[in-house]
Design a protein around this motif. Structure first.
Motif, PDB file in Angstrom:
ATOM      1  N   ILE A  98     -75.886 -20.444  -8.521  1.00  0.00           N
ATOM      2  CA  ILE A  98     -74.877 -19.419  -8.284  1.00  0.00           C
ATOM      3  C   ILE A  98     -73.606 -20.079  -7.749  1.00  0.00           C
ATOM      4  O   ILE A  98     -73.676 -21.009  -6.944  1.00  0.00           O
ATOM      5  CB  ILE A  98     -75.387 -18.388  -7.244  1.00  0.00           C
ATOM      6  N   ALA A 131     -69.769 -19.151  -5.943  1.00  0.00           N
ATOM      7  CA  ALA A 131     -68.877 -18.182  -5.313  1.00  0.00           C
ATOM      8  C   ALA A 131     -67.455 -18.703  -5.435  1.00  0.00           C
ATOM      9  O   ALA A 131     -67.171 -19.845  -5.056  1.00  0.00           O
ATOM     10  CB  ALA A 131     -69.243 -17.992  -3.844  1.00  0.00           C
ATOM     11  N   LYS A 186     -80.996  -9.985  -6.952  1.00  0.00           N
ATOM     12  CA  LYS A 186     -79.861  -9.502  -6.168  1.00  0.00           C
ATOM     13  C   LYS A 186     -79.597 -10.461  -5.009  1.00  0.00           C
ATOM     14  O   LYS A 186     -80.522 -10.881  -4.317  1.00  0.00           O
ATOM     15  CB  LYS A 186     -80.118  -8.101  -5.629  1.00  0.00           C
ATOM     16  N   PHE A 239     -73.487 -12.066  -0.486  1.00  0.00           N
ATOM     17  CA  PHE A 239     -72.566 -13.153  -0.179  1.00  0.00           C
ATOM     18  C   PHE A 239     -71.883 -12.820   1.136  1.00  0.00           C
ATOM     19  O   PHE A 239     -71.329 -11.732   1.285  1.00  0.00           O
ATOM     20  CB  PHE A 239     -71.528 -13.301  -1.288  1.00  0.00           C
ATOM     21  N   ASP A 255     -70.199  -9.131   0.160  1.00  0.00           N
ATOM     22  CA  ASP A 255     -70.380  -8.477  -1.134  1.00  0.00           C
ATOM     23  C   ASP A 255     -71.769  -8.814  -1.667  1.00  0.00           C
ATOM     24  O   ASP A 255     -72.493  -9.615  -1.078  1.00  0.00           O
ATOM     25  CB  ASP A 255     -69.298  -8.956  -2.106  1.00  0.00           C
ATOM     26  N   SER A 256     -72.129  -8.228  -2.788  1.00  0.00           N
ATOM     27  CA  SER A 256     -73.418  -8.523  -3.413  1.00  0.00           C
ATOM     28  C   SER A 256     -73.245  -8.538  -4.928  1.00  0.00           C
ATOM     29  O   SER A 256     -72.248  -8.055  -5.454  1.00  0.00           O
ATOM     30  CB  SER A 256     -74.474  -7.488  -3.023  1.00  0.00           C
ATOM     31  N   ALA A 257     -74.221  -9.112  -5.590  1.00  0.00           N
ATOM     32  CA  ALA A 257     -74.227  -9.138  -7.056  1.00  0.00           C
ATOM     33  C   ALA A 257     -75.666  -9.228  -7.522  1.00  0.00           C
ATOM     34  O   ALA A 257     -76.538  -9.724  -6.804  1.00  0.00           O
ATOM     35  CB  ALA A 257     -73.427 -10.320  -7.582  1.00  0.00           C
ATOM     36  N   PHE A 290     -77.983 -10.678 -10.658  1.00  0.00           N
ATOM     37  CA  PHE A 290     -77.973 -11.610 -11.780  1.00  0.00           C
ATOM     38  C   PHE A 290     -79.243 -11.429 -12.594  1.00  0.00           C
ATOM     39  O   PHE A 290     -80.329 -11.287 -12.046  1.00  0.00           O
ATOM     40  CB  PHE A 290     -77.876 -13.049 -11.277  1.00  0.00           C
ATOM     41  N   THR A 300     -71.668 -16.403 -11.575  1.00  0.00           N
ATOM     42  CA  THR A 300     -70.520 -16.601 -10.682  1.00  0.00           C
ATOM     43  C   THR A 300     -70.142 -15.264 -10.079  1.00  0.00           C
ATOM     44  O   THR A 300     -70.155 -14.237 -10.761  1.00  0.00           O
ATOM     45  CB  THR A 300     -69.330 -17.168 -11.482  1.00  0.00           C
ATOM     46  N   LYS A 301     -69.786 -15.300  -8.805  1.00  0.00           N
ATOM     47  CA  LYS A 301     -69.340 -14.083  -8.110  1.00  0.00           C
ATOM     48  C   LYS A 301     -67.947 -14.334  -7.548  1.00  0.00           C
ATOM     49  O   LYS A 301     -67.719 -15.317  -6.843  1.00  0.00           O
ATOM     50  CB  LYS A 301     -70.310 -13.735  -6.985  1.00  0.00           C
ATOM     51  N   LEU A 355     -65.236 -13.412  -4.917  1.00  0.00           N
ATOM     52  CA  LEU A 355     -65.149 -12.769  -3.605  1.00  0.00           C
ATOM     53  C   LEU A 355     -63.688 -12.495  -3.273  1.00  0.00           C
ATOM     54  O   LEU A 355     -62.811 -13.313  -3.552  1.00  0.00           O
ATOM     55  CB  LEU A 355     -65.778 -13.659  -2.538  1.00  0.00           C
TER      56      LEU A 355
END
Length: 147
Positions: A46, A48, A95, A98, A113-115, A117, A139-140, A142
């Motif tokens: 992952i 960020a 899930k 971050f 935040d959250s994401a 995948f 990729t997230k 922020l």
């Protein structure tokens, strides 16, 4: 007479029954049951990034469920990579939360935040208890701001 039977025939009878039992197991033609737990190698990959697309160092990457991993922290390029063994099937979705623990030191104060995948199989299993390698990759972005 009874003690003779107990001393001599009981061990002989036990030996015969044991031998018959072992011989009988050798002729099994159907698949035998396996006992154990299925496992997978689960890989987290992952990144960020900020809104400009630059990696953010020092962001905590926290799995939503207790899946055997600890809190992971992004490296200089904003990436986290970890591989661990998971008992059971790999999750279909993974899930992650971050969190910016050091606020301004990471180049700004980023909003928690959250994401979620989607996981994909990246390595084959052995058709028994090892079900292969599965990867959660993504990729997230922020955003800066307050909590």
């Amino acid at each position: 007479m009874r003690s003779f039977l107990n001393r001599v025939l009981a061990p002989v009878g036990s030996a015969i029954v044991s031998l018959l039992g072992f011989v009988g197991c050798g002729f099994v033609t159907r698949p035998q049951s396996e006992y154990g737990c299925p496992t997978v190698d689960f890989k987290v990959d992952i990144t960020a990034v900020n809104t400009e697309g630059n990696g953010i160092k020092g962001i905590n990457v926290i799995p939503a469920e207790d899946d055997g991993t600890s809190v992971m922290t992004t490296d200089e390029s904003g990436n986290v990579q970890e591989v661990y063994i998971q008992i059971g099937d790999a999750p279909k979705k993974y899930k992650i939360y971050f969190e910016d623990p050091d606020r301004e030191r990471s180049g700004g104060s980023f909003v928690r935040d959250s994401a979620e995948f989607v996981t994909t199989q990246t390595g084959k299993g052995d058709s028994h208890w090892y079900w292969g390698e599965w990867t959660a990759k993504g990729t997230k972005v922020l955003k800066k701001g307050s909590l």
